[in-house]
Structure formats: C-alpha cells, structure tokens
Design an enzyme around this catalytic site. Structure first.
Site, PDB file in Angstrom:
ATOM      1  CG  ASN A  11      -1.704   1.263   1.396  1.00  0.00           C
ATOM      2  OD1 ASN A  11      -1.786   2.055   0.454  1.00  0.00           O
ATOM      3  ND2 ASN A  11      -2.289   1.473   2.563  1.00  0.00           N
ATOM      4  CD1 TRP A  12       4.002   1.268  -2.391  1.00  0.00           C
ATOM      5  CD2 TRP A  12       4.537   2.651  -4.055  1.00  0.00           C
ATOM      6  NE1 TRP A  12       5.170   0.820  -2.930  1.00  0.00           N
ATOM      7  CE2 TRP A  12       5.526   1.647  -3.958  1.00  0.00           C
ATOM      8  CE3 TRP A  12       4.664   3.624  -5.048  1.00  0.00           C
ATOM      9  CZ2 TRP A  12       6.639   1.609  -4.810  1.00  0.00           C
ATOM     10  CZ3 TRP A  12       5.760   3.572  -5.897  1.00  0.00           C
ATOM     11  CH2 TRP A  12       6.738   2.587  -5.773  1.00  0.00           C
ATOM     12  CE  LYS A  13       0.176   3.684   4.719  1.00  0.00           C
ATOM     13  NZ  LYS A  13      -0.210   3.865   6.103  1.00  0.00           N
ATOM     14  CG  HIS A  99      -6.224   2.170   4.969  1.00  0.00           C
ATOM     15  ND1 HIS A  99      -5.802   3.072   5.913  1.00  0.00           N
ATOM     16  CD2 HIS A  99      -5.183   1.309   4.781  1.00  0.00           C
ATOM     17  CE1 HIS A  99      -4.559   2.785   6.265  1.00  0.00           C
ATOM     18  NE2 HIS A  99      -4.161   1.722   5.597  1.00  0.00           N
ATOM     19  CD  GLU A 168      -3.935  -2.281   7.251  1.00  0.00           C
ATOM     20  OE1 GLU A 168      -2.789  -2.521   6.904  1.00  0.00           O
ATOM     21  OE2 GLU A 168      -4.534  -1.247   6.933  1.00  0.00           O
ATOM     22  CB  SER A 207       4.449  -1.508  12.239  1.00  0.00           C
ATOM     23  OG  SER A 207       4.005  -0.209  12.511  1.00  0.00           O
ATOM     24  N   GLY A 228       2.582  -1.072   4.355  1.00  0.00           N
ATOM     25  CA  GLY A 228       2.604   0.341   3.978  1.00  0.00           C
ATOM     26  C   GLY A 228       4.036   0.811   3.784  1.00  0.00           C
ATOM     27  N   GLY A 229       4.554   1.515   4.798  1.00  0.00           N
ATOM     28  CA  GLY A 229       5.881   2.145   4.730  1.00  0.00           C
ATOM     29  C   GLY A 229       6.957   1.273   4.089  1.00  0.00           C
TER      30      GLY A 229
HETATM   31  C1  PEP Z   1      -1.231   0.449   6.028  1.00  0.00           C
HETATM   32  O1  PEP Z   1      -1.454   1.656   6.154  1.00  0.00           O
HETATM   33  O2  PEP Z   1      -1.993  -0.273   5.363  1.00  0.00           O
HETATM   34  C2  PEP Z   1      -0.029  -0.094   6.679  1.00  0.00           C
HETATM   35  C3  PEP Z   1      -0.011  -1.366   6.921  1.00  0.00           C
HETATM   36  O3  PEP Z   1       0.956   0.805   6.976  1.00  0.00           O
HETATM   37  P1  PEP Z   1       2.366   0.516   7.699  1.00  0.00           P
HETATM   38  O4  PEP Z   1       2.896  -0.795   7.179  1.00  0.00           O
HETATM   39  O5  PEP Z   1       3.213   1.671   7.323  1.00  0.00           O
HETATM   40  O6  PEP Z   1       2.086   0.430   9.162  1.00  0.00           O
END
Ligand code: PEP
Length: 246
Positions: A11-13, A99, A168, A207, A228-229
């Site tokens: 998920n590149w947001k 989300h 999540e 995370s 995500g990140g």
């Molecule tokens: C997300 O926003 O879907 C996510 C999992 O973010 P992160 O991995 O950065 O916590």
C-alpha cells in the site's frame, strides 16, 4: 517459516511518482525468480500510477490495485473521485476498501458496504480493512468492533470469495508496534470464525518490516500481509517475502 501461498500487498498510500517506476525493476526480477516461492505480490499505488504500473508489470505475475473507490457504479459529478469501473479500466484487479486512514475521515461501515458491492460488481477483488483503535483495544472492545465492521461492511454480500480481510489494528499502523503473537493468532481466528461456509483469506497489516516478519511469519493462520511504509522500499519489500519463506 511457511510453505503456503501468501499475499504481500504493497500500500503506497499518497507516495510515489513516475520516477518511482524504476525501483520496481528489482521486484519484477525477484517475482520471476525461484525465491518468490509461494508469494503473490500486489501493488496498490496512488491512482496516478496505476496505468504505468500496469504497463510495467505486463509480463509478470504482480497484481495491481487501487487504494479506494467511489461507491457509485456510474459516472457522475463527484469531483476528485474515481469509481471501481474506472480502476478496472486502467488495469487494476484489486482495491483496498475501509482503510482506517479513510474511516477516520468519516467513511462509515455502511458506505464501505456500498463500495465493496460496487467493486465486486466491477469484478475487482477487495482488500477489506478492519481494525480497532488503541482506545477500543484498551476497553477490550476488539472483537465487538471487528464484528460490527464485518457485519455491516459485508451486509447482503453472498459471494465472498473475492474478498480478502486485512486486519489492521489502527494503533499498529505506522507506529512500529505489532500485536503480541498470541493476541494476533486469536484475533485472526476470531475473524475467520465469523465466516460459516468458506474461510476467507485474512491478512495482517501494521508496521510489517524485514525485522518483525520473523515473528509474524510464525502465526500460521495468517494468509499474507498488507504493507505500507516498508513496501515503498523495494529491498525491504523483497526481504519481507524472502524472510517469510526462509
Ligand atoms: C497500512 O497503512 O496499510 C499499513 C499497513 O501501513 P504501515 O505498514 O506503514 O504500518
């Protein structure tokens, strides 16, 4: 360690531009190698990049998805939005819906239900996000929150094979925190117990990184990860997949 078929969804947001495309070369190479094992990679870039990603992934098995969609099936006066048909038209096969970053801006369970229906009608696979906030967790409301999100989010949807659940916990997103092993196992089990006929795929998100994947991969009822990140860095994303299977 696992041998099973697992989903790794990036998920590149609201990150990335055309110059990010070259970072995908490594991932494409990896996806064609034996090291991919049972991993299925899916990228959900911002809408502006879906078309370019689709072209880039033409000769490989990497899937593409959007990060949200409008609930209407038809074109209309909705400034700033795209619907599921439009996502499909530019090459997406998946879409993230529900989300927490959108729920917090007012996206209700009911609206999420309409979005899921329209995405399924457009023949998109849905990555349906659910999760409790820290406050709800502290009040021991995790199960009741998840139950409500699933009940309303999937109301009147009979055919659920094209829906992935992404658990999540809101407090785990971008915080560096992950749930305790036993807690996560039990929560995923609880989510699966809500489905009578066919168990859905349940992913974990929050995370996930190349370090904590060695803990997360041991939780054997999880079917993959929403990342995500760490997914914006090709090396980290590949490492997560490799370590899941090592
Ligand atoms: C997300 O926003 O879907 C996510 C999992 O973010 P992160 O991995 O950065 O916590």
């Amino acid at each position: 360690m696992t041998n099973k078929y697992m989903y790794f969804i990036a998920n590149w947001k609201m990150y990335g531009n055309l110059s990010s495309l070259k970072t995908l070369d490594k991932v494409i190479k990896f996806s064609k190698s034996k090291e991919i094992k049972g991993g299925r990679l899916i990228y959900c870039p911002p809408n502006t990049l879906i078309s370019s990603f689709s072209k880039k992934f033409k000769n490989c098995q990497i899937g593409i998805g959007g990060q949200n969609c409008h609930e209407s099936d038809v074109y209309g006066a909705h400034t700033g939005f795209v619907n599921s048909q439009m996502l499909k038209n530019i090459g997406a096969h998946f879409v993230i819906i529900g989300h927490s970053e959108n729920r917090v801006k007012g996206e209700s369970d009911k609206l999420i239900n309409l979005k899921i229906k329209s995405a399924l009608d457009a023949k998109l696979k849905v990555i349906f996000c659910i999760g409790e906030t820290l406050n709800e967790k502290k009040k021991k409301k995790t199960h009741s929150i998840l139950s409500r999100q699933i009940k309303i989010g999937l109301k009147n949807i009979k055919y659920k094979s094209n829906i992935f659940l992404a658990y999540e916990p809101v407090w785990a997103i971008g915080s560096g925190l992950i749930p305790k092993h036993q807690d996560l196992f039990k929560t995923v089990k609880y989510i699966k117990s809500k489905f009578k006929d066919k168990l859905p795929k349940v992913l974990y998100g929050g995370s996930v990184n190349p370090k904590n994947i060695t803990i997360l991969r041991e939780i054997n009822n999880i079917d993959g990860f929403l990342i995500g990140g760490a997914s914006q860095n090709a090396k980290k994303f590949i490492d997560i997949v490799k370590k899941t299977y090592s």
